[in-house]
Design an enzyme around this catalytic site. Structure first.
Site, PDB file in Angstrom:
ATOM      1  N   TRP A  25      66.678  10.968 -71.317  1.00  0.00           N
ATOM      2  CA  TRP A  25      65.810  11.945 -70.644  1.00  0.00           C
ATOM      3  C   TRP A  25      66.212  13.368 -71.024  1.00  0.00           C
ATOM      4  CZ3 TRP A  25      61.729  11.939 -67.167  1.00  0.00           C
ATOM      5  CH2 TRP A  25      61.275  10.677 -66.786  1.00  0.00           C
ATOM      6  N   ALA A  56      70.085   8.610 -66.593  1.00  0.00           N
ATOM      7  CA  ALA A  56      71.409   8.795 -65.988  1.00  0.00           C
ATOM      8  C   ALA A  56      71.808   7.597 -65.124  1.00  0.00           C
ATOM      9  CB  ALA A  56      71.437  10.075 -65.158  1.00  0.00           C
ATOM     10  N   PHE A  57      70.848   6.981 -64.463  1.00  0.00           N
ATOM     11  CA  PHE A  57      71.145   5.859 -63.584  1.00  0.00           C
ATOM     12  C   PHE A  57      71.806   4.704 -64.333  1.00  0.00           C
ATOM     13  CE2 PHE A  57      70.108   2.076 -61.074  1.00  0.00           C
ATOM     14  CZ  PHE A  57      70.514   2.488 -59.809  1.00  0.00           C
ATOM     15  N   GLU A  58      71.525   4.575 -65.606  1.00  0.00           N
ATOM     16  CA  GLU A  58      72.065   3.487 -66.419  1.00  0.00           C
ATOM     17  C   GLU A  58      73.460   3.765 -66.979  1.00  0.00           C
ATOM     18  OE1 GLU A  58      67.984   3.020 -65.649  1.00  0.00           O
ATOM     19  OE2 GLU A  58      68.825   4.700 -66.792  1.00  0.00           O
ATOM     20  N   THR A  85      60.995  15.337 -54.665  1.00  0.00           N
ATOM     21  CA  THR A  85      61.281  14.185 -53.817  1.00  0.00           C
ATOM     22  C   THR A  85      62.798  13.980 -53.732  1.00  0.00           C
ATOM     23  OG1 THR A  85      61.310  12.549 -55.603  1.00  0.00           O
ATOM     24  CG2 THR A  85      59.144  13.109 -54.649  1.00  0.00           C
ATOM     25  N   HIS A  87      64.469  11.640 -54.803  1.00  0.00           N
ATOM     26  CA  HIS A  87      64.941  10.832 -55.930  1.00  0.00           C
ATOM     27  C   HIS A  87      66.188  11.453 -56.574  1.00  0.00           C
ATOM     28  CE1 HIS A  87      64.575   7.993 -59.253  1.00  0.00           C
ATOM     29  NE2 HIS A  87      64.677   9.005 -60.096  1.00  0.00           N
ATOM     30  N   ARG A 126      73.681  25.076 -69.955  1.00  0.00           N
ATOM     31  CA  ARG A 126      74.932  24.306 -70.013  1.00  0.00           C
ATOM     32  C   ARG A 126      74.969  23.322 -71.180  1.00  0.00           C
ATOM     33  NH1 ARG A 126      73.553  26.023 -65.248  1.00  0.00           N
ATOM     34  NH2 ARG A 126      75.097  26.470 -63.652  1.00  0.00           N
TER      35      ARG A 126
END
Length: 156
Positions: A25, A56-58, A85, A87, A126
């Site tokens: 992403w 990132a979740f993975e 949201t 999330h 960054r």
């Protein structure tokens, strides 16, 4: 910027492999983070393997697999930009907890290079790109290699 007060870390990474696990992403930011990480690996005299994951979740599950396989230094790079949201909160908490669990369970250096920003401009600042104020990809490699060295030096 959060770099204020950051230590200067000189690392000898000779003979070490750094596994860089990077989200797909936010392509521009991620390309900068990965490039910065690779520059830092090369500067330290280490070698790198780059593994891309959807988001990132993975990151934690792949870091877990690498840790089980004996990885010396795992650098996790990702970007989570706040939206409208909750999330954002769920993903950030899950990734942070997951990577912390991997590091603690396996006593392995896990570099946390997951940008959690309010907007795209903060992420770009960054990303280690031309015009960026910080290079979090490089900083994360330095932290992971320094931690790996500390872990290797402990006789406990």
């Amino acid at each position: 910027m959060s770099a204020h007060g950051a230590p200067s870390i000189a690392i000898d990474g000779a003979g070490k492999t750094v596994d860089i696990v990077a989200s797909m992403w936010h392509t521009e930011v991620m390309d900068g983070l990965v490039a910065g990480a690779l520059r830092a690996v090369e500067a330290a005299g280490a070698t790198a393997r780059v593994i891309r994951v959807p988001g990132a979740f993975e990151l934690p599950v792949v870091a877990e697999k690498l840790a089980r396989g004996g990885a010396e230094a795992i650098v996790c790079l990702g970007v989570v930009v706040r939206g409208d949201t909750p999330h954002f909160d769920y993903v950030c908490e899950a990734v942070t907890r997951g990577l912390t669990d991997v590091a603690r369970t396996h006593a392995v250096a896990v570099g946390f290079g997951v940008l959690t920003t309010d907007n795209d401009a903060q992420a770009l600042a960054r990303a280690g790109l031309q015009g960026s104020q910080e290079d979090k990809g490089a900083e994360t490699v330095a932290a992971a290699l320094a931690t790996a060295a500390v872990l290797a030096s402990l006789d406990v």
